[in-house]
Scaffold this motif. Sequence first.
Motif, PDB file in Angstrom:
ATOM      1  N   ASP A   1     -13.771   2.418  -5.177  1.00 32.32           N
ATOM      2  CA  ASP A   1     -14.260   1.239  -5.882  1.00 32.32           C
ATOM      3  C   ASP A   1     -14.225   1.486  -7.382  1.00 32.32           C
TER       4      ASP A   1
ATOM      5  N   ASP B   1      -4.164   8.683   1.854  1.00 28.13           N
ATOM      6  CA  ASP B   1      -4.542   7.478   1.120  1.00 28.13           C
ATOM      7  C   ASP B   1      -6.026   7.499   0.845  1.00 28.13           C
TER       8      ASP B   1
ATOM      9  N   GLU C   1       0.820  -1.204   0.000  1.00 27.65           N
ATOM     10  CA  GLU C   1       0.000   0.000   0.000  1.00 27.65           C
ATOM     11  C   GLU C   1       0.860   1.263   0.000  1.00 27.65           C
TER      12      GLU C   1
ATOM     13  N   TYR D   1       0.233  -4.447  -5.689  1.00 30.34           N
ATOM     14  CA  TYR D   1      -1.130  -4.785  -5.276  1.00 30.34           C
ATOM     15  C   TYR D   1      -1.504  -6.203  -5.708  1.00 30.34           C
TER      16      TYR D   1
ATOM     17  N   HIS E   1      -6.244   2.365  -5.439  1.00 32.12           N
ATOM     18  CA  HIS E   1      -5.534   3.158  -4.440  1.00 32.12           C
ATOM     19  C   HIS E   1      -5.006   4.422  -5.094  1.00 32.12           C
TER      20      HIS E   1
ATOM     21  N   TRP F   1      -9.031   5.134  -1.164  1.00 37.11           N
ATOM     22  CA  TRP F   1      -9.413   3.899  -1.839  1.00 37.11           C
ATOM     23  C   TRP F   1     -10.781   4.098  -2.471  1.00 37.11           C
TER      24      TRP F   1
ATOM     25  N   ARG G   1     -10.807  -2.328  -5.856  1.00 33.30           N
ATOM     26  CA  ARG G   1     -10.494  -1.065  -5.194  1.00 33.30           C
ATOM     27  C   ARG G   1      -9.226  -0.462  -5.766  1.00 33.30           C
TER      28      ARG G   1
ATOM     29  N   ASP H   1      -9.922   3.100 -14.254  1.00 39.35           N
ATOM     30  CA  ASP H   1      -9.587   3.316 -12.844  1.00 39.35           C
ATOM     31  C   ASP H   1      -9.368   4.793 -12.552  1.00 39.35           C
TER      32      ASP H   1
END
Length: 646
Positions: free
Chosen positions: A391, A387, A314, A454, A398, A389, A396, A473
């Motif tokens: 959907d 950070d 992460e 990830y 990042h 996150w 998910r 994304d």
Amino acid sequence: MDGMTEPTGLPESSLSTASSASASASASASASASASGSASGSAASWAGLPDWEKRFRAPRVSLPDWAEDAPARALFVSNATGTYELYAWDRDTGGQRQVTDRPNGTTDGVLSPDGEWIWWFADTDGDEFGVWMRQPFAGGPDEPAVAGLAASYPAGLALGRDGTAVVGRSTEEEGTTVHVVRPGGLPVEIYRHRESAGVGDLSRDGTLVALEHTEHGDAMHAALRVVRLDGSLVAELDDTKGGTKDLGLTVMGFAPVEGDGRLLIGHQRRGRWEPMIWDVASGRETELGLDLPGDVGAEWFPDGSGLLIAHDFEARTELWRYDIASGRLTRLDTPAGSVSGATARPDGSVEYLWSSAAEPPVVRSSTGAVVLDPPGPKAPPSVAVEDVWVDGPGGRVHALVQRPEGAAGPLPTVFDLHGGPAWHYSDTFAAGPAAWLDHGYAVVRVNYRGSTGYGREWTDALRHRVGLIELEDVTAVREWAVSSGLADPERLVLTGGSWGGYLTLLGLGTQPDVWAVGIADVPVADYVTAYRDQMEALRPLDRTLFGGSPEEVPERFRASSPITYVDEVRAPVYIAAGLNDPRCPIRQVENYVERLAARGAVHEVYRYDAGHGSLVVEERIKQVRQELEFAARHLPSATGTRPEGG
């Protein structure tokens, strides 16, 4: 095309190995104590500079690489003179000296195991096509390191204790070749294949060579082969066989013990990168089964008793020591942030290059000491990341978000897309995003599908709908940024370098009503032409991503190429391109620009005499200044009014 980042001279992996290094990720990085100051300038001139320029000019150093049999001799890269070059460092005496001095900089260098020689790669004006040179550690004239090998793109290098070298090369005519060069002898070819491959490591006794190859045709997932110096086979390991797929392997290094044939490798059998010890003589595989959720890299401690573990999860890094005899994992005390390189020293200490988004990089030791502190003024701090996150259609997503201190939204917002695509943004110090923050922009950096860190499925998700998947994304994160009140939907900037530049141009054409300004550095703009003109080693990756060549799957290349949508682009476009770029060549950029110009689209193009990005500090500052000014001219005001000509 490898991700273009700010030129720090640092390898993109989390661990640095002294025994061997590929030409694209070798020893690199820093500043000389004797070199004062093209990068930093005088105290008076420094005081008058804006903070964003200071961050670029501040002297920086990489993690020093060290010679296995002479650990007091080290090699690093620095921008101390204003250009990133190699420096030698005698840790016993404290003496440092600049090794290379070239107009476009030098970052690829390797120390021989005895510390007597520095090998460095000499290309022409940043085109990455050249030959290995060498220079005595104590100083002296450069000389060709290998007689009888013509210029090529590098494909790995390993140096032995007796002076033997294993040299990997890549050319359009030959594909990948590997040559053994003994002291005083001519190169002997031991490997050749059209698909991409490279030298991984040479065993401590100099009898075994580990190769990574993609002869099976999947350039994203390498297999391993260990051969003797005459090229005869010792062992093979291929995780793509037996009904499996999408499982890659990588070489992390032979055991640093005489007569020990164990090879530390990385595998993806549990859906992420993690280390395993492979005894190439017996075939025995020892998986470590580390209970860590992210990607795991490793290197040997010099006595062979343990492994230095780098855990990337992460967008942050942790360091651990793994004891081979007991299987015990012990956490090393490192600050929150990211480690860009780490190495275990013979005394058992660990040195690492650390930074965070807010704090500039520093070479630290597990003893608590600062290992290498470049001279001159320090870079001003920046803003910590948040950070987020979100959907997305593939899971998910990042994102790392920064906003100017005390600023309230909605703000003009820069969506900064990383290169690679197999790379990721982390909580590291970066002068580019910090420059946007200083000018009142929020910055959002998206680790879209295709990013590392990830898990394997996330990295491998790009096939056949290249570019379009990543932008899905980015869209999900953009919608969050607007709905959360962070981003002003009328003042969104899309930008990136290399693969990020490609995604920028593709996004401007496929999402023309979303972006107010686009800024693309060294991008792919016309994918078919880029495929034909790019360096040989990159074509297999494109065939893997698209499922074939442009002749075999033309519809996929067309759907994923920015030039297909150039007539739809509405936002003003700024493009910076290197005239000598072998990864995103200039001809395909010119094709795209001609189409923009033919329809009178608002655009600017900056062409500069370098390759895939610049290692010259002033050049990089010039480019960032132009990008900031371009955005300021063409972004609408806070009330939604677009400047004339925008």
